[in-house]
Design a protein around this motif. Structure first.
Motif, short mmCIF file in Angstrom:
data_model
loop_
_atom_site.label_atom_id
_atom_site.label_comp_id
_atom_site.label_asym_id
_atom_site.label_seq_id
_atom_site.Cartn_x
_atom_site.Cartn_y
_atom_site.Cartn_z
N THR A 354 1.07 -1.21 -0.08
CA THR A 354 -0.09 -0.12 0.02
C THR A 354 0.90 1.25 0.11
OG1 THR A 354 -1.76 1.28 1.21
CG2 THR A 354 -0.13 -0.12 2.53
N GLY A 355 0.41 2.26 -0.63
CA GLY A 355 1.42 3.50 -0.78
C GLY A 355 0.89 4.40 -1.67
N ILE A 356 1.59 5.61 -2.03
CA ILE A 356 1.54 6.77 -2.69
C ILE A 356 2.65 6.85 -3.90
CG2 ILE A 356 1.16 9.20 -2.66
CD1 ILE A 356 0.40 8.95 0.37
N LEU A 357 1.99 6.62 -5.12
CA LEU A 357 2.93 6.26 -6.05
C LEU A 357 3.22 7.74 -6.67
CD1 LEU A 357 2.11 2.91 -7.71
CD2 LEU A 357 3.76 3.60 -5.78
N GLY A 358 2.23 8.45 -6.73
CA GLY A 358 2.24 9.80 -7.11
C GLY A 358 1.92 10.12 -8.86
N GLY A 369 5.98 8.51 -3.06
CA GLY A 369 7.02 7.53 -2.91
C GLY A 369 7.10 6.91 -1.43
N LEU A 370 5.97 7.19 -0.96
CA LEU A 370 5.81 6.40 0.56
C LEU A 370 5.30 4.93 0.19
CD1 LEU A 370 6.07 6.23 3.68
CD2 LEU A 370 3.72 7.22 3.85
N VAL A 371 5.60 3.81 0.64
CA VAL A 371 5.03 2.73 0.37
C VAL A 371 5.18 1.98 1.86
CG1 VAL A 371 5.31 0.63 -0.95
CG2 VAL A 371 5.47 2.66 -1.97
N GLY A 389 11.05 7.56 -4.98
CA GLY A 389 11.28 8.68 -5.45
C GLY A 389 9.81 9.31 -5.96
N ASP A 390 9.80 10.12 -7.27
CA ASP A 390 8.98 10.84 -7.45
C ASP A 390 8.17 10.25 -8.70
OD1 ASP A 390 9.54 12.65 -5.61
OD2 ASP A 390 10.77 13.84 -6.71
N ASP A 391 8.65 9.17 -9.38
CA ASP A 391 8.36 8.92 -10.66
C ASP A 391 7.17 7.59 -10.54
OD1 ASP A 391 8.26 6.67 -13.07
OD2 ASP A 391 8.99 8.82 -13.84
#
Length: 418
Positions: A354-358, A369-371, A389-391
């Motif tokens: 679970t995370g925020i891929l952006g 990038g938080l996972v 990262g940001d990608d």
């Protein structure tokens, strides 16, 4: 022996297709002590191909050509070969039978255009194509070797593995030098940190060479040694490998080209363990990689993509209060997801992501990038935090790799403690 590589195709010139063939061929040739001195890309133009062939023949012993062997009007490599060597095309019955069998297996009819691919230059030895319809060519003329193969990577690789490399290896034996290479694959450690941990490379390698090959999945270490015979070369490689493992062994997941999912699959199968996976941010990519391995049905029970909060509650029994208090991207939810998929499937192990891929979805406390990756078995239920990262796509790939590596370390009892 010196080699010149020629890649043919307008799609390569304009960047529509990435030229992975030259990297594969260059590496394969260097493994058998053939030096690649130059490579070039030319379009689907007869004069350009002829000019490049002349240039290559003036400086190299081996000319390897890929691309332009298809059945359509813009595939002119075969015509260029015929003109360059002033030869003619003749029908090869073995190649025609290969084409017939290829289409029969797929329930398709061989057209006249397809059958025309059985025409090969009279001076060439056909290289059989087990993965497609266009044969390759092996030509020896005036002390030079010309190898012509399709541009489709998996067709080219098949010819290299089945025919080209064995034949060239036999020809290059007995030159007084044996070159051996070893690949050690690492993950979970940045290239700079890996470099620092290895210490003095001159002392470590003692004249051998080592290349660092980083990607989003980790860093490959390629060690190359040159010796008078194979036994000495292999002994040196083993000695260097042991020194490297002493320094960074926890990060090495494979020797050679074995993938991380293959390593994990072998461990799970050997131990008779089963696994289920709950994915949010990775969208099924962990499951995809695990099921890329033949025989994965022995240990992989199911995968569930629970992208929404509602699906996490409904399918994985994630507590609504936990979601409200900590949010979907949290250690607590990752643990409950892993525990929930394990309970739902009845497997030995549950994994979750679970995370925020952006690029959207971030908050002050939860950046892009938080996972969190969760792991649960009958003895432990835990989760680990990662900051990538940001990608978006790179983050998905990195998260997938991190999930598989977390599983490997849990299976092998490798602590995250330094």
């Amino acid at each position: 022996m010196k080699a010149y590589l020629i890649s043919i195709g307008d799609e390569l010139l304009i960047g529509q297709t990435i030229n992975t063939n030259v990297a594969y061929i260059g590496n394969a040739l260097s493994d058998i002590n053939i030096e690649v001195i130059e490579s070039s890309v030319v379009g689907d133009n007869l004069d350009s191909i002829l000019s490049e062939l002349s240039k290559a023949a003036s400086i190299a012993d081996l000319i390897v050509i890929t691309g332009g062997l298809g059945p359509t009007h813009d595939d002119i490599t075969r015509s260029a070969i015929v003109k360059y060597f002033n030869t003619e095309l003749v029908r090869n019955n073995e190649v025609l039978e290969d084409i017939n069998q290829f289409f029969a297996k797929r329930g398709r009819t061989v057209t006249e255009l397809n059958a025309s691919q059985a025409l090969v230059p009279k001076i060439a030895t056909p290289i059989r194509n087990k993965r497609g319809t266009a044969p390759g060519m092996w030509i020896e003329q005036k002390g030079k070797i010309y190898i012509v193969m399709p541009g489709v990577p998996f067709e080219m690789k098949g010819m290299m593995e089945d025919f080209v490399i064995p034949k060239l290896s036999e020809m290059t034996k007995g030159n007084g030098v044996v070159i051996k290479k070893l690949i050690l694959q690492t993950t979970g450690i940045p290239e700079s940190n890996l470099f620092e941990r290895l210490g003095n490379l001159d002392e470590l390698l003692q004249g051998a060479q080592m290349a660092f090959l980083p990607s989003q999945y980790g860093v490959k270490l390629r060690i190359t040694v040159k010796e008078k015979d194979e036994t000495l070369a292999l002994n040196r490689l083993n000695e260097i490998e042991q020194k490297i493992r002493t320094k960074v062994g926890r990060y090495i997941y494979a020797r050679g080209n074995e993938t991380l999912e293959e390593v994990i699959g072998r461990i799970l199968a050997d131990r008779g363990l089963t696994i289920a996976i709950a994915e949010s941010c990775t969208g099924g990519e962990v499951c995809s990689r695990i099921t890329n391995v033949s025989g994965s049905s022995k240990y992989f029970e199911r995968g569930i993509v629970t992208y929404s909060n509602a699906s996490k509650v409904e399918l994985l029994k994630v507590n609504e209060d936990t979601l409200a208090e900590f949010g979907a991207v949290s250690r607590e939810v990752a643990m409950q997801m892993a525990e929930g998929v394990r309970a739902a499937s009845g497997t030995d192990i549950g994994i979750s992501t679970t995370g925020i891929l952006g690029p959207t979805g971030a908050t002050t406390n939860k950046p892009v990038g938080l996972v969190y990756i969760g792991y649960c078995d009958d003895k432990v239920c835990t989760a680990k935090k990662f900051l990538f990262g940001d990608d978006r796509i790179l983050n998905k790939q990195r998260a997938t790799q991190a999930a598989l590596e977390m599983l490997r370390r849990q299976l092998l009892g490798i602590s995250d403690e330094e």
